[in-house]
Design a protein around this motif. Structure first.
Motif, PDB file in Angstrom:
ATOM      1  N   ARG A  39      44.898  49.399  47.208  1.00 14.75           N
ATOM      2  CA  ARG A  39      45.536  48.166  46.744  1.00 14.75           C
ATOM      3  C   ARG A  39      45.772  48.172  45.251  1.00 14.75           C
ATOM      4  O   ARG A  39      46.488  47.333  44.737  1.00 14.75           O
ATOM      5  N   GLU A  52      42.817  31.688  46.107  1.00 11.92           N
ATOM      6  CA  GLU A  52      42.316  32.390  47.287  1.00 11.92           C
ATOM      7  C   GLU A  52      41.984  33.832  46.904  1.00 11.92           C
ATOM      8  O   GLU A  52      42.557  34.357  45.935  1.00 11.92           O
ATOM      9  N   PRO A  53      41.100  34.495  47.650  1.00 14.19           N
ATOM     10  CA  PRO A  53      40.741  35.879  47.314  1.00 14.19           C
ATOM     11  C   PRO A  53      41.965  36.772  47.119  1.00 14.19           C
ATOM     12  O   PRO A  53      42.027  37.552  46.175  1.00 14.19           O
ATOM     13  N   ARG A  54      42.951  36.615  48.022  1.00 16.01           N
ATOM     14  CA  ARG A  54      44.099  37.523  47.954  1.00 16.01           C
ATOM     15  C   ARG A  54      44.935  37.313  46.701  1.00 16.01           C
ATOM     16  O   ARG A  54      45.690  38.171  46.290  1.00 16.01           O
ATOM     17  N   PHE A  73      32.140  46.099  51.139  1.00 12.12           N
ATOM     18  CA  PHE A  73      30.991  45.350  51.648  1.00 12.12           C
ATOM     19  C   PHE A  73      29.835  46.267  52.010  1.00 12.12           C
ATOM     20  O   PHE A  73      30.015  47.447  52.295  1.00 12.12           O
ATOM     21  N   ARG A  93      39.671  27.178  55.038  1.00 16.19           N
ATOM     22  CA  ARG A  93      39.951  25.797  54.636  1.00 16.19           C
ATOM     23  C   ARG A  93      41.402  25.503  54.966  1.00 16.19           C
ATOM     24  O   ARG A  93      42.300  26.178  54.517  1.00 16.19           O
ATOM     25  N   THR A 147      32.811  29.055  46.679  1.00 15.85           N
ATOM     26  CA  THR A 147      33.401  28.163  45.690  1.00 15.85           C
ATOM     27  C   THR A 147      32.530  28.149  44.439  1.00 15.85           C
ATOM     28  O   THR A 147      31.344  28.486  44.494  1.00 15.85           O
ATOM     29  N   ILE A 170      50.269  43.195  54.792  1.00 19.88           N
ATOM     30  CA  ILE A 170      50.331  41.753  54.557  1.00 19.88           C
ATOM     31  C   ILE A 170      51.092  41.462  53.263  1.00 19.88           C
ATOM     32  O   ILE A 170      51.885  40.531  53.184  1.00 19.88           O
ATOM     33  N   ARG A 175      30.477  37.253  45.065  1.00 18.94           N
ATOM     34  CA  ARG A 175      31.344  36.561  46.031  1.00 18.94           C
ATOM     35  C   ARG A 175      32.099  35.405  45.368  1.00 18.94           C
ATOM     36  O   ARG A 175      33.168  35.033  45.818  1.00 18.94           O
ATOM     37  N   GLU A 225      35.652  37.988  55.774  1.00 24.37           N
ATOM     38  CA  GLU A 225      35.772  38.093  54.318  1.00 24.37           C
ATOM     39  C   GLU A 225      36.694  39.242  53.939  1.00 24.37           C
ATOM     40  O   GLU A 225      37.551  39.097  53.069  1.00 24.37           O
ATOM     41  N   MET A 265      37.307  44.483  47.527  1.00 21.47           N
ATOM     42  CA  MET A 265      35.861  44.411  47.692  1.00 21.47           C
ATOM     43  C   MET A 265      35.390  45.464  48.691  1.00 21.47           C
ATOM     44  O   MET A 265      36.061  45.752  49.670  1.00 21.47           O
ATOM     45  N   ARG A 268      40.021  51.640  51.324  1.00 21.15           N
ATOM     46  CA  ARG A 268      40.707  50.388  51.615  1.00 21.15           C
ATOM     47  C   ARG A 268      40.848  49.559  50.335  1.00 21.15           C
ATOM     48  O   ARG A 268      41.820  48.840  50.147  1.00 21.15           O
ATOM     49  N   ARG A 321      40.105  38.177  54.488  1.00 26.24           N
ATOM     50  CA  ARG A 321      40.584  37.241  53.462  1.00 26.24           C
ATOM     51  C   ARG A 321      40.911  37.962  52.162  1.00 26.24           C
ATOM     52  O   ARG A 321      41.911  37.670  51.514  1.00 26.24           O
ATOM     53  N   VAL A 322      40.044  38.922  51.796  1.00 25.96           N
ATOM     54  CA  VAL A 322      40.316  39.688  50.583  1.00 25.96           C
ATOM     55  C   VAL A 322      41.603  40.492  50.760  1.00 25.96           C
ATOM     56  O   VAL A 322      42.382  40.653  49.833  1.00 25.96           O
ATOM     57  N   ASP A 323      41.826  40.990  51.998  1.00 26.78           N
ATOM     58  CA  ASP A 323      43.049  41.741  52.273  1.00 26.78           C
ATOM     59  C   ASP A 323      44.279  40.847  52.309  1.00 26.78           C
ATOM     60  O   ASP A 323      45.397  41.340  52.456  1.00 26.78           O
ATOM     61  N   GLY A 324      44.053  39.544  52.259  1.00 26.65           N
ATOM     62  CA  GLY A 324      45.196  38.642  52.181  1.00 26.65           C
ATOM     63  C   GLY A 324      45.586  37.977  53.489  1.00 26.65           C
ATOM     64  O   GLY A 324      46.649  37.389  53.583  1.00 26.65           O
ATOM     65  N   GLY A 359      36.096  35.061  45.278  1.00 21.87           N
ATOM     66  CA  GLY A 359      36.755  33.891  45.857  1.00 21.87           C
ATOM     67  C   GLY A 359      36.249  33.582  47.241  1.00 21.87           C
ATOM     68  O   GLY A 359      36.851  32.795  47.970  1.00 21.87           O
ATOM     69  N   LEU A 360      35.133  34.206  47.634  1.00 18.53           N
ATOM     70  CA  LEU A 360      34.570  33.941  48.949  1.00 18.53           C
ATOM     71  C   LEU A 360      33.576  32.788  48.915  1.00 18.53           C
ATOM     72  O   LEU A 360      33.161  32.276  49.936  1.00 18.53           O
ATOM     73  N   VAL A 381      31.040  31.795  56.682  1.00 18.02           N
ATOM     74  CA  VAL A 381      32.394  31.882  56.141  1.00 18.02           C
ATOM     75  C   VAL A 381      33.339  31.066  57.001  1.00 18.02           C
ATOM     76  O   VAL A 381      33.241  31.079  58.208  1.00 18.02           O
ATOM     77  N   GLU A 401      31.411  39.415  57.456  1.00 19.66           N
ATOM     78  CA  GLU A 401      32.085  40.287  56.501  1.00 19.66           C
ATOM     79  C   GLU A 401      33.495  40.642  56.951  1.00 19.66           C
ATOM     80  O   GLU A 401      34.361  40.918  56.122  1.00 19.66           O
ATOM     81  N   TYR A 406      46.244  47.668  56.133  1.00 16.96           N
ATOM     82  CA  TYR A 406      46.331  46.257  56.513  1.00 16.96           C
ATOM     83  C   TYR A 406      46.740  45.343  55.354  1.00 16.96           C
ATOM     84  O   TYR A 406      47.686  44.568  55.459  1.00 16.96           O
ATOM     85  N   SER A 407      46.057  45.486  54.223  1.00 21.45           N
ATOM     86  CA  SER A 407      46.360  44.568  53.123  1.00 21.45           C
ATOM     87  C   SER A 407      47.750  44.837  52.551  1.00 21.45           C
ATOM     88  O   SER A 407      48.443  43.920  52.126  1.00 21.45           O
ATOM     89  N   ARG A 465      46.905  34.902  60.873  1.00 17.72           N
ATOM     90  CA  ARG A 465      46.914  36.361  60.893  1.00 17.72           C
ATOM     91  C   ARG A 465      45.561  36.912  61.358  1.00 17.72           C
ATOM     92  O   ARG A 465      45.493  37.834  62.167  1.00 17.72           O
ATOM     93  N   ILE A 484      41.838  41.338  43.401  1.00 17.41           N
ATOM     94  CA  ILE A 484      40.558  42.045  43.456  1.00 17.41           C
ATOM     95  C   ILE A 484      40.491  42.808  44.791  1.00 17.41           C
ATOM     96  O   ILE A 484      41.251  42.536  45.699  1.00 17.41           O
TER      97      ILE A 484
END
Lengths: 293, 281, 347
Positions: free
Chosen positions: C150, C71-73, C81, A8, C54, C102, C47, B175, C79, C146, B178-181, C51-52, A5, B172, C98-99, B186, C77
């Motif tokens: 959201r 982007e994932p955010r 894991f 970008r 391409t 943000i 994935r 990841e 996720m 978590r 990233r999913v959390d934004g 968006g994790l 991972v 993970e 956390y999310s 950050r 969505i």
């Protein structure tokens, strides 16, 4: 090894490596380039101009008896420092390992010299051996042995070796102890059941299993003796008497700064550069191998 | 090998004796220096050398700290502290971010930069003394803190250490972030930095000692005594030839030069051992 | 909540194709389980939706928005894991917050949402703990919490139960199902465990080698497998396959090369009168049922499921095996199921 991972971003990574790369280029590669460049030039006798001389500086260097001597001095110095500090450290580590968990009390008293600067180590040992007032110099005088490392090259060498080795013992001790503690106890017990004595167990099982650590420390100690003992030598002997303790690094310094012989100093830098590169490659090839163990 | 076979009686007793002998050899120079820093010059010059501390501790240390020989020792210690902290913080910061870039981004020249950093391992200060001096002099950095610190803040070792550490952090986590934004900056401050805390602390201990103990570099670029660091400044106090010097003051200075790094090693022994062993991996 | 649709989606790393031409439509509020053996591309698919990864070709649409380049955010969505990926240095509360932090929610709103979610998942008493102070099941719940706080359009679960022990897994399975119903959420769930897939799914997507073998409700898939792969993968013990080259079975559809029969449909019959003959090799006595393992002369192995009340033949005896016509599944030599319409009428 790569991460699956990643982020970008077009400019951020460059911004992040910029400080490290800037320092590296300005203070490492530029000077190193200068050294290589200067090593093929020689100033005219008045120091006004320099002219290209090819490998003449190197030729001159290797015909200079003082420089050749410095090689021999470095070899002697580094092998003595390495041997002494490693054997004392191994001895202490084996003892500490036998004591087991209670060795913690001892280790603090054994590892503090790591924090002492080589130059300060030089001052401490010089004080013990000052011909007029040093405790050990006077004690030797009682036995009829005259100590004066400012005049006697052999004594000077002895003193810088002892001071340098003393400082390095703590480092080697920690690594040997960690190495010993990672040897599976079952192996030692199996050998004990087979009837091997402590000495025999040490030489036939412990020491061979310790060989990765030993080899690693060997390289580290040689690097230490080559490059990091400058402070010891500068404080105790200043390279003397008659250059008898002028190891290569000391000579680059004294020829470059004291005698201002820039061409020769630059050529010496290049020689040292090759030596470090060799040592680094050995170190890394070894680490690669160690990964497979 | 703890709890090992034949761990009793004579054998164990001899082991302790051996260790004590080793400790005495290791600690002897320190002991003599401590004694010498608490007596008078006269006590040292007339044999036998005293074996117990004298009553001049305060006097000698005060003389060292506030007058010294050319520069008061407190000033040199302050210089050392600035240099050591500058080198430590500088090395850690730039290594952290460059390792972050190399591990968590893909960009052209990435491996070129990696090798550039790697190659600095082959270029210790000692090898490029004169030209580095010239570069620093050309930038008018002689006798400045920047000149003391900057050339020493690049670090391949620290960069590799952090790279190694980042590789062990599960993908993970990135990841999830990233999913959390969370974007790259950050993620660095909220996740990566807190997770690297122990390693940063361990490296701090090692690098502080490294920085404090610098000798050759300050010797070259601090020609003004006011900028001297304590480890190199002590050399200026030593006698050249037959002149007489105040040995108790010199020994007090030597002790003062050792106190900060030794205190760090003893006070943070576990971090120190961790840092030492990991930075060599 | 939202619909998700994938159109002609493809993923390749250089020349290696991981997912090939995949099209799938997921309804609002549906629990879709993507199941397949490891390496079949199911996690990659999830994935890509997250968006994790391409997307090499095709389009992914979430809630009527093409998200290919988001982007994932930005995809709305959440996720969960496999290893939970909880931030180890943050408390349970901070992990869940956390999310939201943000996203710029105010503190009161964050606390309110976490409180609601924690109550839903019975996590109230753990909010101040760090992940390492929790058991596996609790961590799993935090990971779900978590995601839930959201309030996303789509939930993505990547093997969320595979790090739990068997008993906890069954319990959590039910909890997830109940939770999903309660929230009315669209949920995509990836697993390699076919039992998990059968019990959870509204519809399941069976994947193999980067392609979708079959999409359908669990019972559809079980009773009407589209390929030999699905027939062998879903159901335990797996379906028995008889090579038609070795057995003289009539009637068979044209082009058929294999016949598959589930263990519970296989019956004993006198030697030489059934589909084949085999020798009883050993028994697995499971209490309610007994699995009879058989081996034919040419080395083919079969399993027959028997009610425990029935007495099986003795070990090492030879028996004939048969099955009712409607339980015979025929496949062509590409592994594709041949429908009974293809079969000639029985004589």
């Amino acid at each position: 090894m790569e991460k699956r991972v990643f982020f970008r971003n077009k400019w951020l990574p460059y911004l992040l490596v910029a400080p490290q790369i800037a320092v590296t280029l300005v203070f490492f590669f530029w000077p190193a380039g200068e050294a290589v460049y200067q090593s093929v030039f020689m100033p005219d006798p008045f120091g006004l101009k320099t002219r290209y001389v090819g490998l003449a500086n190197f030729q001159f260097l290797f015909t200079d008896p003082y420089y050749r001597n410095s090689f021999a001095t470095t070899a002697l110095f580094s092998s003595l420092v390495t041997t002494i500090s490693m054997s004392v450290a191994l001895w202490l580590a084996v003892l500490a390992d036998r004591v087991g968990k209670k060795a913690g009390r001892y280790t603090t008293l054994l590892i503090w010299p790591y924090a002492v600067a080589p130059a300060i180590a030089g001052v401490l040992w010089m004080f013990l051996f000052m011909p007029s007032i040093g405790v050990l110099a006077r004690a030797l005088g009682h036995f009829g042995y005259t100590w004066n490392h400012a005049l006697n090259g052999g004594q000077a060498m002895f003193l810088v070796v002892i001071a340098s080795a003393w400082k390095q013992i703590s480092y080697n001790f920690l690594f040997f102890l960690a190495g010993l503690q990672s040897i599976p106890r079952s192996l030692i017990e199996a050998a004990a059941i087979d009837g091997a004595s402590f000495t025999r167990r040490f030489w036939t099982i412990v020491f061979p299993l310790l060989s990765p650590t030993t080899f690693f420390l060997l390289v580290v100690n040689v690097v230490y003796a080559f490059f990091e003992t400058f402070g010891v030598i500068h404080t105790i002997t200043g390279g003397g008497p008659q250059q008898s303790t002028s190891i290569l690094v000391y000579k680059v310094f004294s020829d470059g700064f004291v005698s201002q012989d820039l061409g020769s100093s630059a050529a010496q830098s290049v020689v040292l550069l090759l030596l470090v590169s060799g040592l680094t490659i050995i170190q890394f090839r070894f680490i690669e191998r160690r990964v497979q163990y | 090998m703890t709890g090992m076979v034949e761990k009793k009686g004579w054998g164990l007793w001899l082991t302790h004796v051996g260790l004590l002998a080793g400790i005495i050899i290791i600690c002897y120079p320190l002991y003599i220096a401590l004694i010498a820093s608490t007596v008078t010059q006269a006590d040292l010059v007339t044999p036998p050398m005293p074996l117990l501390p004298g009553g001049h501790f305060l006097e000698n240390y005060r003389a060292a700290l506030f007058s010294g020989m050319s520069t008061p020792v407190w000033k040199m210690m302050a210089n050392s502290l600035v240099m050591a902290l500058g080198i430590t913080i500088g090395k850690i910061s730039i290594s952290l971010i460059s390792a972050y870039a190399i591990v968590y981004f893909r960009f052209p020249l990435r491996s070129f930069f990696f090798w550039l950093i790697f190659l600095t391992l082959m270029l210790p200060v000692e090898v490029r003394i004169v030209p580095t001096y010239e570069v620093v002099a050309g930038m008018h950095l002689l006798n400045s803190y920047s000149g003391l610190i900057l050339p020493l803040v690049a670090s391949a070792t620290a960069t590799f250490l952090f790279r190694q550490l980042f590789m062990t952090i599960p993908d993970e986590l990135v990841e999830a972030a990233r999913v959390d934004g969370a974007g790259p900056i950050r993620f660095f401050f909220d996740i990566l930095l807190p997770l690297s805390r122990t390693n940063i602390a361990a490296l701090f201990v090692i690098l502080f000692i490294y920085g404090w103990n610098q000798y050759l570099w300050p010797l070259l670029i601090t020609t003004d005594p006011v900028m001297n660091t304590i480890v190199m400044g002590i050399k200026q106090m030593l006698p050249s030839g037959d002149q007489t010097v105040e040995w108790p003051v010199i020994m007090a200075t030597a002790i003062l030069a050792m106190v900060p790094p030794v205190a760090v090693v003893i006070g943070m022994r576990n971090l120190f051992v961790k840092g030492l062993i990991e930075s060599e991996k | 909540m939202a619909r998700v649709s994938l159109t002609a989606v493809k993923k390749s790393y250089g020349k290696t194709v991981v997912i090939d031409d995949l099209t799938l439509a997921i309804e609002d509020g549906e629990l879709i389980v993507i199941v397949g053996p490891s390496g079949c591309g199911k996690s990659t698919l999830l994935r890509m939706i997250a968006g994790l990864e391409t997307i090499t070709a095709g389009t992914v649409v979430i809630a009527d928005r093409v998200v290919n380049n988001l982007e994932p955010r930005e995809r709305d969505i959440a996720m969960v894991f496999q290893n939970y990926a909880l931030y180890p240095h943050m408390t349970v509360f901070a992990n869940m917050a956390y999310s939201l932090k943000i996203a710029g929610l105010d503190k009161g709103e964050i606390a309110k949402r976490i409180e609601t979610t924690a109550r839903l998942l019975e996590l109230e008493s753990f909010l101040k703990r760090k992940p390492r102070q929790l058991s596996g099941g609790q961590r799993q719940r935090v990971a779900m919490g978590r995601a839930i706080v959201r309030n996303p359009a789509v939930f993505l679960f990547d093997e969320p139960l595979s790090n739990l022990d068997a008993r906890l897994r069954v319990q959590m399975r039910m909890e997830i199902k109940t939770l999903q119903r309660k929230l009315g959420a669209t949920l995509l769930y990836v697993t390699h465990d076919q039992v998990e897939a059968m019990t959870l799914a509204d519809r399941m997507v069976v994947m193999n080698n980067g392609i979708v073998e079959q999409v359908g409700t669990p019972l559809e898939v079980y009773h009407n497998p589209a390929t030999t792969f699905v027939a062998g993968f879903i159901g335990s013990p797996p379906m028995n396959f008889l090579d038609l080259n070795n057995h003289n079975i009539v009637p068979v559809p044209v082009k058929a090369s294999l016949v598959g029969i589930r263990p519970e449909h296989l019956r004993f019959c006198p030697l030489g009168t059934g589909l084949c003959d085999a020798e009883v090799a050993f028994f697995e006595e499971l209490g309610a049922e007994t699995l009879v393992h058989l081996r034919s002369q040419n080395g083919e192995k079969y399993i027959l499921r028997l009610e425990s009340a029935t007495t099986p033949p003795a070990l090492a005896t030879s028996v004939g095996l048969t099955a009712a016509d409607k339980y015979r599944f025929f496949f062509d030599n590409n592994g594709k199921r041949l429908k009974s319409e293809d079969a000639p009428p029985s004589p």
